[in-house]
Motif scaffolding. Structure first.
Motif, mmCIF file in Angstrom:
data_model
loop_
_atom_site.group_PDB
_atom_site.id
_atom_site.type_symbol
_atom_site.label_atom_id
_atom_site.label_comp_id
_atom_site.label_asym_id
_atom_site.label_seq_id
_atom_site.Cartn_x
_atom_site.Cartn_y
_atom_site.Cartn_z
ATOM 1 N N ARG A 32 135.460 48.140 82.595
ATOM 2 C CA ARG A 32 134.763 46.900 83.031
ATOM 3 C C ARG A 32 134.457 46.228 81.506
ATOM 4 N NH1 ARG A 32 131.121 47.779 88.409
ATOM 5 N NH2 ARG A 32 132.806 48.336 89.722
ATOM 6 N N ASN B 152 144.679 46.517 79.218
ATOM 7 C CA ASN B 152 144.004 45.470 80.494
ATOM 8 C C ASN B 152 143.911 46.702 81.417
ATOM 9 O OD1 ASN B 152 144.423 42.494 80.320
ATOM 10 N ND2 ASN B 152 146.121 43.223 79.190
ATOM 11 N N ARG B 153 144.654 47.832 81.443
ATOM 12 C CA ARG B 153 144.302 48.882 82.360
ATOM 13 C C ARG B 153 143.185 49.632 82.265
ATOM 14 N NH1 ARG B 153 148.362 50.517 85.915
ATOM 15 N NH2 ARG B 153 147.371 52.482 85.967
ATOM 16 N N THR C 132 139.708 40.326 94.791
ATOM 17 C CA THR C 132 140.559 41.060 93.748
ATOM 18 C C THR C 132 141.985 40.612 94.701
ATOM 19 O OG1 THR C 132 139.392 42.654 93.156
ATOM 20 C CG2 THR C 132 141.598 42.984 92.851
ATOM 21 N N GLU D 33 139.766 47.354 83.040
ATOM 22 C CA GLU D 33 139.638 47.409 84.325
ATOM 23 C C GLU D 33 138.738 48.779 84.775
ATOM 24 O OE1 GLU D 33 142.829 46.981 87.140
ATOM 25 O OE2 GLU D 33 143.338 45.165 86.701
ATOM 26 N N GLY E 234 140.797 38.101 85.352
ATOM 27 C CA GLY E 234 141.872 39.016 85.740
ATOM 28 C C GLY E 234 142.350 38.695 87.116
#
Length: 588
Positions: A32, A25-26, A397, A29, A142
Motif C-alpha cells: 500500500r 506495482n505488484r 477495484t 499493491e 491504480g
C-alpha cells in the motif's frame, strides 16, 4: 573488452531496472505504498551509492521530465474526456487556479515565519509545492475507480493545476524590479501562458481529431505514432508562443478523449503505456538529482516533514476546503478530495527551476521539496484506500480484462450504444422483455462480472451490468433515463410530463424491447438487423453515451483501454471501426 560489451552491459542494466520498475506495482499493491515512491527513493539511494549516476545537468532533467509530463497529461486528459469534464468544469477550474494560488501563498507564509526562509525563496518554495501530481494520483488509484463527481474532480484538478503552478513559478522567477512592476509582470505572464495554452490546446485538439478521422495511413501502427507526434507539436507550438504547453496537451487530450476515430483503442492503449513509461522515467531521473547524504545538514528532513504535515493536515483541508464550499459535495467526498491532493514529480521538477534561479538557499529548498513529496506519496498516498473506506467514498477495484473478441469494419458502425446499469436504476430487476424501450431498440448482449450473459426475454438486469443496445439516436435520452439512477419525480413536472420510467410501468406507445438471441455464436450473430446493416455488437464501441455515475466519462470500458484502469474481464466483443478490410473476429 570491446566497445560493444559495455554497451550490452548498460542495456542489460536498463532492462533489469525497467523490469523491476514494472513489477514494483505488484509490490505497491501489497505494501500500500504508491509505486512512484519506490522509483524516487531507490533512484536517490542509487545516486548516493554510485555518484556517477547523478552527473545529469538540471537542464537535461528538466527537458526529459517536461516531455514525460506532457505525455502523462495528454493521457490523463484522454481518460477524463469532454463529457466527464463538462460536468465538473467549474469545480476543476476553480480548484485548479484558486486552489493553487491559495496553497502557494499559505505555504510561503508558513515557510517564512516558521523557518526564517526569505520571502522570495519562500514564495518559490510554496509555488513549487502547490500543484498536485497526475502521475501519483493515477498510480495511487491504480485499478481503483472513484465513483461520482469526486473521481472526475480529483483527476481534473491534478491535471489542471500543474500548468497553473508551472506558469506561476515561471512568472515569479522572471519578476524583477519594484513590487508593483513585479506583480504586473507576474499577472501578465500568467494570463498569457494560460490563454495561449488553452487556445492552442483547443485548436490543436480539434485539428488532431479531424486529422485522425479524415487522413488514412498505410498501416495500423502508424496511427498511434501520428498522435504521439501531434502531442509534441501541440506542446512545442504552445511553448514557442509563450503559452503553457502542459495546459495545451491536457486540453487536447480532453477534447479527443471520448470521441470516435479510426484505431482509437489502439491509440489509447499506446498512450497509456507511454504515460506509464514516462512516469517511471520522470521519477527515476528526479530521484537521481537528490543527494540523500546532504538532507540532514541543512535540516531539510525536519523542515520538509513539518511542511508536509502542515500541507496534508492543515493547509489543504482548511484553506482549499474553504474554496471548495461552493462546490456541491457530500461531506465525505469533500474530505476525500482534500486528502488526495498528492504531490509528486511536478513539485520536484519545479524545484529544479528554483535551483536554477540562483537564490541563496535554493539547494536546501530543493531538498525540502523532495522530503515533502516523499511524505505526501508514502503517507497520504498509502492511506487513500483507508480514508475512502472511512468516509464512505465509493472506491471500487476494477479487475483486469486480459481477453477480448473484436470485429473490424471498413466503415464506422452507427447506432450502437453501451450503457452501465447504475445502482438504483429503473432497469434493475427488470426483464429485457419488460424494459420500456421503443420498438427500434435491440438489446444485443449483456456483460456481467466479466462474463457474457445471453440476452433472452426473461433475462433480468442487475446493477453493474453493461448492456449493448442497437438503437436510433432518438431513443438514447429515454435509455439514459432507464439505466441511470432514479431522479426525483418533481423534475419531470417542469416539462409537464413524467420522465421517470418505472419497472413494468407504462409509457405512451410503449412496446417491448427486442432481444437478440443466439448470442453464444458470437457478436456477428447477435441480431439479424445488425448483420444487415453492417453494424456489430461490442461494448467497446458504443456511442460513448453511457448512463450511471461510473460511466460519465463516455470512454470505452475494455481490457485494452488506454488508461490502464482495466475494467471487468473475460471476453468481450468490441467493434473497432478503424478500417480493417472485412469483418473478422479477433481473439485477444
Amino acid at each position: 573488452m570491446t566497445e560493444i560489451e559495455p554497451f550490452g552491459l548498460a542495456i542489460l542494466a536498463i532492462g533489469l531496472i525497467g523490469t523491476a520498475a514494472v513489477l514494483s506495482n505488484r509490490v505497491s499493491e501489497r505494501l500500500r505504498v504508491p509505486a512512484p515512491a519506490f522509483f524516487l527513493v531507490f533512484a536517490a539511494v542509487a545516486s548516493d551509492l554510485f555518484p556517477h549516476l547523478a552527473r545529469l545537468s538540471d537542464s537535461t532533467v528538466q527537458r526529459v521530465v517536461a516531455v514525460a509530463l506532457a505525455f502523462i497529461l495528454f493521457d490523463g486528459g484522454m481518460h477524463i474526456g469532454w463529457r466527464r469534464f463538462r460536468g465538473a468544469a467549474y469545480a476543476i477550474g476553480w480548484l485548479g487556479v484558486a486552489g493553487t494560488f491559495v496553497t502557494a501563498g499559505v505555504m510561503a507564509t508558513a515557510a517564512h515565519f516558521l523557518f526564517g526562509i526569505g520571502w522570495r525563496l519562500a514564495l518559490l518554495l510554496g509555488t513549487a509545492l502547490s500543484p498536485t501530481d497526475p502521475a501519483v494520483v493515477f498510480s495511487v488509484l491504480g485499478r481503483r475507480e472513484v465513483g461520482g463527481r469526486t473521481g472526475v474532480m480529483l483527476e481534473g484538478e491534478s491535471g489542471a493545476n500543474d500548468p497553473v503552478g508551472i506558469a506561476l513559478l515561471v512568472a515569479l522567477i522572471g519578476a524583477t524590479g519594484s513590487a508593483g512592476s513585479a506583480i504586473g509582470h507576474i499577472a501578465v505572464t500568467f494570463v498569457l501562458q494560460m490563454t495561449v495554452g488553452a487556445g492552442i490546446g483547443l485548436a490543436g485538439g480539434w485539428l488532431l481529431l479531424e486529422f485522425m478521422r479524415r487522413v488514412p495511413l498505410p498501416n495500423e501502427g502508424l496511427y498511434a505514432l501520428r498522435t504521439l507526434a501531434a502531442v509534441l507539436v501541440i506542446f512545442g507550438l504552445a511553448t514557442v508562443a509563450h503559452g503553457s504547453g502542459f495546459l495545451a496537451v491536457f486540453t487536447a487530450g480532453i477534447l479527443i478523449g471520448d470521441e470516435r476515430a479510426p484505431y482509437k483503442r489502439e491509440i489509447a492503449r499506446f498512450h497509456s503505456s507511454l504515460a506509464s513509461l514516462a512516469e517511471i522515467i520522470a521519477f527515476i531521473m528526479l530521484g537521481l538529482t537528490v543527494p540523500l547524504r546532504d538532507l540532514p545538514a541543512g535540516h531539510a528532513w525536519s523542515i520538509g516533514l513539518v511542511l508536509g504535515a502542515l500541507l496534508a493536515f492543515v493547509i489543504r483541508p482548511v484553506f482549499v476546503g474553504l474554496l471548495s464550499l461552493p462546490i456541491r459535495l457530500r461531506r465525505g467526498e469533500r474530505l476525500f478530495l482534500l486528502w488526495t491532493g498528492l504531490k509528486g514529480a511536478v513539485p520536484i521538477l519545479l524545484g529544479t527551476f528554483v535551483v536554477q534561479s540562483g537564490l541563496a538557499g535554493s539547494s536546501r529548498a530543493y531538498e525540502i521539496i523532495f522530503v515533502v513529496v516523499a511524505f505526501s506519496v508514502v503517507v497520504q498516498g498509502g492511506l487513500v484506500p483507508v480514508i475512502a473506506h472511512r468516509l464512505n467514498v465509493p472506491l471500487r477495484t476494477i479487475d483486469p480484462e486480459p481477453w477480448s473478441l473484436g470485429v473490424r469494419f471498413r466503415e464506422e458502425p452507427e447506432g450502437l450504444h453501451r450503457f452501465r446499469v447504475a445502482r438504483g436504476a429503473t432497469a434493475v430487476g427488470t426483464s429485457l422483455a419488460d424494459l420500456p424501450c421503443g420498438e427500434d431498440a435491440w438489446v444485443i448482449f449483456i456483460i456481467r462480472h466479466g462474463q457474457l450473459v445471453a440476452a433472452r426475454s426473461d433475462t433480468r438486469l442487475e446493477a453493474g451490468d453493461e448492456v449493448l443496445i442497437l438503437a436510433d439516436s432518438a431513443e438514447v435520452p429515454a435509455l439514459n433515463e432507464l439505466f441511470a439512477p432514479r431522479r426525483a419525480d418533481h423534475r419531470a413536472g417542469r416539462s409537464g410530463r413524467e420522465h421517470i420510467i418505472r419497472p413494468g410501468g407504462a409509457k405512451p406507445r410503449q412496446t417491448r424491447t427486442r432481444v437478440a438471441h443466439r448470442l453464444a455464436s458470437g457478436p456477428e450473430q447477435a441480431s439479424g438487423r445488425e448483420q444487415a446493416s453492417g453494424r456489430e455488437a461490442g461494448p467497446e464501441q458504443a456511442s460513448g453515451r453511457e448512463a450511471g455515475p461510473e460511466q460519465a466519462s463516455g470512454r470505452e470500458a475494455g481490457p485494452e483501454q488506454a488508461s490502464g484502469r482495466e475494467q471487468a474481464s473475460g471476453r468481450e466483443a468490441e467493434p473497432e471501426q478503424e478500417g480493417s478490410p472485412g469483418r473478422e473476429p479477433e481473439p485477444g
